[in-house]
Design an enzyme around this catalytic site. Structure first.
Site, PDB file in Angstrom:
ATOM      1  N   SER A   1     -18.108  29.288   0.608  1.00  0.00           N
ATOM      2  CA  SER A   1     -17.194  28.768   1.621  1.00  0.00           C
ATOM      3  C   SER A   1     -16.158  27.868   0.964  1.00  0.00           C
ATOM      4  CB  SER A   1     -17.978  27.967   2.678  1.00  0.00           C
ATOM      5  OG  SER A   1     -17.103  27.466   3.674  1.00  0.00           O
TER       6      SER A   1
ATOM      7  N   LYS B   1     -24.499  31.535   5.222  1.00  0.00           N
ATOM      8  CA  LYS B   1     -23.036  31.662   5.244  1.00  0.00           C
ATOM      9  C   LYS B   1     -22.578  32.435   6.476  1.00  0.00           C
ATOM     10  CE  LYS B   1     -18.775  31.501   3.668  1.00  0.00           C
ATOM     11  NZ  LYS B   1     -18.032  32.594   4.279  1.00  0.00           N
TER      12      LYS B   1
ATOM     13  N   HIS C   1     -22.680  30.087   9.321  1.00  0.00           N
ATOM     14  CA  HIS C   1     -21.551  29.171   9.117  1.00  0.00           C
ATOM     15  C   HIS C   1     -20.269  29.767   9.698  1.00  0.00           C
ATOM     16  CE1 HIS C   1     -17.913  28.455   6.684  1.00  0.00           C
ATOM     17  NE2 HIS C   1     -18.339  27.224   6.483  1.00  0.00           N
ATOM     18  N   ASN C   2     -20.026  31.043   9.410  1.00  0.00           N
ATOM     19  CA  ASN C   2     -18.801  31.667   9.898  1.00  0.00           C
ATOM     20  C   ASN C   2     -18.839  31.866  11.408  1.00  0.00           C
ATOM     21  OD1 ASN C   2     -18.313  31.799   7.147  1.00  0.00           O
ATOM     22  ND2 ASN C   2     -17.261  33.753   7.297  1.00  0.00           N
TER      23      ASN C   2
ATOM     24  N   GLU D   1     -17.943  28.604  12.778  1.00  0.00           N
ATOM     25  CA  GLU D   1     -16.510  28.463  12.523  1.00  0.00           C
ATOM     26  C   GLU D   1     -15.688  29.138  13.631  1.00  0.00           C
ATOM     27  OE1 GLU D   1     -14.072  31.031   9.487  1.00  0.00           O
ATOM     28  OE2 GLU D   1     -15.129  29.438   8.412  1.00  0.00           O
TER      29      GLU D   1
END
Length: 297
Positions: A120, A170, A173-174, A177
């Site tokens: 990231s 990850k 995380h996205n 986001e």
């Protein structure tokens, strides 16, 4: 350490340069000739084929792949027959974690080690130090940990767990986001259409002075306003998505976990095709600022 590096796109080029500057011997390859030329102009040693790259590395080899999730299998199909037991492969792209688990089994059966690295920070992070979430074989990660440390911002590397864990963290995380960017876009559309004739760049500035929503995202929006103006001229109100938000929603559905914020943010992006909005322009502007995505109208 000696690193074979495959993929010199907007993330890979910067990371290869950073690792070189940190003292590693980084030998590169890119599938497209244009990317190979860009790498050479950046001063990196670039080979013209996967075989040339593999042959140039001392045993045991350490090879970092930094390509799109759609291209990983094609690279592995070409790479794996050239490797030997004891070599290590890292997938540093945004691969779906289930695919990572499948690939790990295939690669380990060959006696080759495999690590997944969720990265990231966008191109800026790749060039100057990223946030990296690693998964796979713990002892192999520890063996090559210095490479991950040198590719990361200070304290920006953690080992998450078994094969797929890095890409899983990850992916989520996205997904998060997506929701955060959507909330910012909706809030700023409300302010833009209010009767107060607000200076939205000024709003981003005050939000960045210890407000509860102070964040890199708000800071990037300020930069977008400075570059494109309050109307975000030239920025598309149609928002693309690259897969990770969808995978997060699908994973949550499989786990029977409601994720209405992330799901609605994903749906907004899908519905934005042919239906542009100012919210979409804000989200697109953010994608451009941190990821370097082409978001022109």
């Amino acid at each position: 350490m000696e690193i074979g590096y495959i993929g010199l796109g907007k993330m890979g080029l910067g990371m290869a340069q950073l690792l070189t500057e940190k003292g590693h011997n980084v030998i590169c390859y890119n599938r497209g000739e244009d990317g190979r030329e860009v790498g050479r102009k950046a001063g990196l040693p670039v080979k013209d084929s996967v075989k040339e790259l593999v042959d140039s590395l001392a045993l045991p080899r350490f090879i970092w792949i930094m390509v799109s999730h759609q291209g990983v299998d094609a690279v592995l199909d070409e790479l794996l027959p050239l490797l030997q037991k004891g070599d290590t492969v890292v997938d540093g792209g945004n691969s779906r974690y289930t695919e990572t688990i499948r690939r790990a089994k295939q690669i380990n059966e060959l006696g080759i080690h495999f690590l997944d690295a969720g990265v990231s920070g966008g191109p800026f992070g790749a060039r100057n130090g990223a946030c990296i979430m690693a998964g796979g074989e713990k002892e192999i990660f520890e063996k090559y940990k210095q490479i991950f440390v040198d590719a990361s911002i200070e304290d920006g590397i953690e080992f998450m767990g078994s094969h797929g864990a890095g890409h899983f963290v990850k992916m989520v995380h996205n997904g998060i986001e997506y929701g955060m960017m959507q909330a910012i876009g909706e809030g700023f559309e409300i302010m833009k259409k209010s009767d107060f004739n607000l200076n939205l760049e000024q709003v981003t500035d005050i939000y960045q002075h210890k407000s509860v929503i102070e964040s890199r995202l708000v800071g990037w929006l300020k930069s977008a306003y400075q570059k494109y103006g309050q109307d975000l001229d030239g920025i598309s109100g149609e928002v693309k998505h690259s897969g990770e938000g969808l995978w997060t929603v699908e994973t949550a559905d499989n786990m029977n976990i409601p994720v209405p914020v992330i799901k609605d943010a994903l749906q907004f992006r899908e519905d934005s095709t042919g239906n542009p909005s100012y919210t979409g322009q804000v989200v697109s502007a953010l994608r451009n600022q941190f990821g370097g995505h082409d978001v022109s109208k």
